[in-house]
Design a protein around this motif. Structure first.
Motif, PDB file in Angstrom:
ATOM      1  N   TYR A 257      -7.013  -1.530  -0.777  1.00 19.54           N
ATOM      2  CA  TYR A 257      -5.824  -0.716  -1.014  1.00 19.54           C
ATOM      3  C   TYR A 257      -5.103  -1.319  -2.212  1.00 19.54           C
ATOM      4  O   TYR A 257      -4.842  -2.518  -2.243  1.00 19.54           O
TER       5      TYR A 257
ATOM      6  N   ALA B  33      -3.852   7.287   3.130  1.00 19.61           N
ATOM      7  CA  ALA B  33      -4.820   6.335   2.570  1.00 19.61           C
ATOM      8  C   ALA B  33      -5.444   5.492   3.696  1.00 19.61           C
ATOM      9  O   ALA B  33      -6.656   5.255   3.723  1.00 19.61           O
TER      10      ALA B  33
ATOM     11  N   GLY C 132      -9.237   5.167   4.771  1.00 23.24           N
ATOM     12  CA  GLY C 132      -9.781   3.817   4.679  1.00 23.24           C
ATOM     13  C   GLY C 132     -10.404   3.372   5.995  1.00 23.24           C
ATOM     14  O   GLY C 132     -11.498   2.792   6.025  1.00 23.24           O
TER      15      GLY C 132
ATOM     16  N   LEU D  94      -6.556   4.068  -2.433  1.00 25.71           N
ATOM     17  CA  LEU D  94      -7.632   3.521  -1.616  1.00 25.71           C
ATOM     18  C   LEU D  94      -8.936   3.583  -2.414  1.00 25.71           C
ATOM     19  O   LEU D  94      -9.246   4.602  -3.040  1.00 25.71           O
TER      20      LEU D  94
END
Ligand SMILES: [Zn+2]
Length: 424
Positions: A56, A40, A44, A74
């Motif tokens: 998040y 994630a 991100g 995310l």
């Protein structure tokens, strides 16, 4: 303008392959839900670099969430120059276990003969990477629009999506006015639009017996033999009946247009891994997990009643037959209207990019659309993405690189359609 954008995406071919390989390299195997945070964060960081605002969301307390295996989702959003519709691309970052039978390293992202191999390459990190490249290219081309573009990488789709899309939907991330249109890049093939899926009922059935010495089975009651009798009735009576039912939904592959039942697991008697030799004991319990996929024309309560009727009949006919049944999961079928905006936009994009008439299909299994539809109350949702559905969860899963690029172009054109950007 569209031609320029499509050329720009074509030029991103290597970047798209690299991003897919980077995502495949995270072993986000579910269960247990490994490497979610790292994957994630990787996505991100990239999207934040491209100008997206990144959030998040950990599904704290959700099933499966722990400090060792945090369920981290995310969501990235890019605001256009003025308020307007929001187009959201949602991909799951989890994959199923690699399993046996691979001829390449399942997490190395091996590229060979125009294909990218790896667990999740097809289902669905390739599709997620294509969506990222599509949106990055729109921004890099300086195309101005009103509204917003969103992209999310969510967890646990393979185990029902409860700590992923369902959790986000409960918190309003998948509802109007925040989001208007959702495209889920699941591997349904580059020229097909998936408008829904069949329903699911998972149940655990347990037959009950009585322990006795294995040398004198007549003194006990064997739960495994009772389960055998039930399986026999399923084979003889239920499966033939299910095979006669057919849905009007365009489910692919075509055998999945019928109702189906899979016995996904069965266990009776002593555990296999007891270490030494087994001891002679008649089994007092046998458990079976069934996976019943039902049609939009069927009613879930009737689906359950039909199976329970077989168990009740056995209880009347077969001396000593006793059972328990427990619901494990249920999902109602979903179907997006053929004239919904997102269907029309993606269809137009496929015609433009591929000079082809798109095929509308439904998925044999369920995916996160259910949560967007039932919890988020957002009906304008479809699945569209690169990859061959039948390769999902298989050894030597791959995605064709040409398909990655084509789908990125279709996704970019679809997003512009939905944002109302004129490109003629
Ligand atoms: Zn998937």
């Amino acid at each position: 303008m569209l031609d320029g954008l499509l050329r720009r995406i074509e030029d991103q071919r290597d970047a798209l392959v690299d991003l897919t390989r980077e995502l495949v390299a995270f072993p986000t195997v579910n269960p247990p839900g490994d490497a979610y945070k790292a994957c994630a964060r990787h996505l991100g960081n990239r999207l934040s670099h491209a100008g997206f605002e990144v959030a998040y969301v950990r599904a704290e307390g959700a099933i499966g969430d722990s400090d060792r295996y945090p369920r981290i989702n995310l969501i990235a959003r890019y605001e256009g120059r003025a308020p307007g519709p929001c187009v959201h691309f949602n991909g799951h970052i989890d994959v199923v276990e690699a399993g046996h039978g691979w001829t390449v390293d399942p997490f190395a992202g091996v590229v060979r003969d125009g294909r990218l191999y790896g667990r999740g390459s097809c289902d669905m990190k390739g599709g997620l990477a294509a969506a990222v490249i599509a949106l990055e290219s729109i921004l890099a081309a300086g195309i101005r629009f009103d509204g917003a573009l969103e992209i999310s990488g969510t967890v646990d789709e393979e185990s029902g999506g409860y700590a992923g899309v369902a959790h986000l939907a409960e918190q309003g991330w998948f509802s109007k006015p925040r989001v208007d249109h959702v495209i889920i890049p699941e591997p349904l093939a580059v020229d097909r639009i998936c408008i829904g899926h069949r329903g699911v009922w998972w149940a655990e059935i347990e037959t009950l017996g009585r322990v006795a010495h294995g040398s004198m089975p007549f003194l006990g009651e064997c739960a495994i033999r009772h389960m055998g009798a039930f399986l026999n009735r399923i084979e003889r009576h239920l499966l033939p009946r299910l095979a006669t039912r057919q849905t009007a939904m365009p489910v692919v592959p075509p055998p999945a247009r019928h109702s189906t039942l899979s016995v996904n697991g069965i266990h009776g008697g002593q555990a296999e891994d007891h270490g030494g030799l087994p001891s002679p004991v008649v089994a007092d319990s046998c458990r079976m997990m069934i996976d019943r996929r039902f049609l939009i024309e069927e009613d879930l309560e009737e689906v359950k009643a039909e199976l329970i009727a077989i168990l009740d009949q056995l209880q009347r006919d077969r001396p000593g037959f006793k059972y328990r049944i427990r619901d494990v999961m249920q999902v109602l079928p979903t179907l997006t209207a053929r004239d919904a905006p997102v269907v029309q936009a993606v269809a137009a994009a496929i015609r433009t990019v591929m000079s082809k008439r798109p095929e509308l299909v439904c998925s044999p299994g369920t995916y996160d659309q259910k949560h967007i539809f039932r919890i988020g109350h957002l009906e304008d949702c479809i699945a569209y993405g690169p990859g061959i559905l039948e390769l999902a969860h298989q050894p030597d899963e791959y995605v064709a690189i040409d398909d990655l690029v084509t789908s990125a172009k279709v996704m970019a054109a679809s997003a512009l359609h939905l944002l109302g950007v004129e490109f003629h």
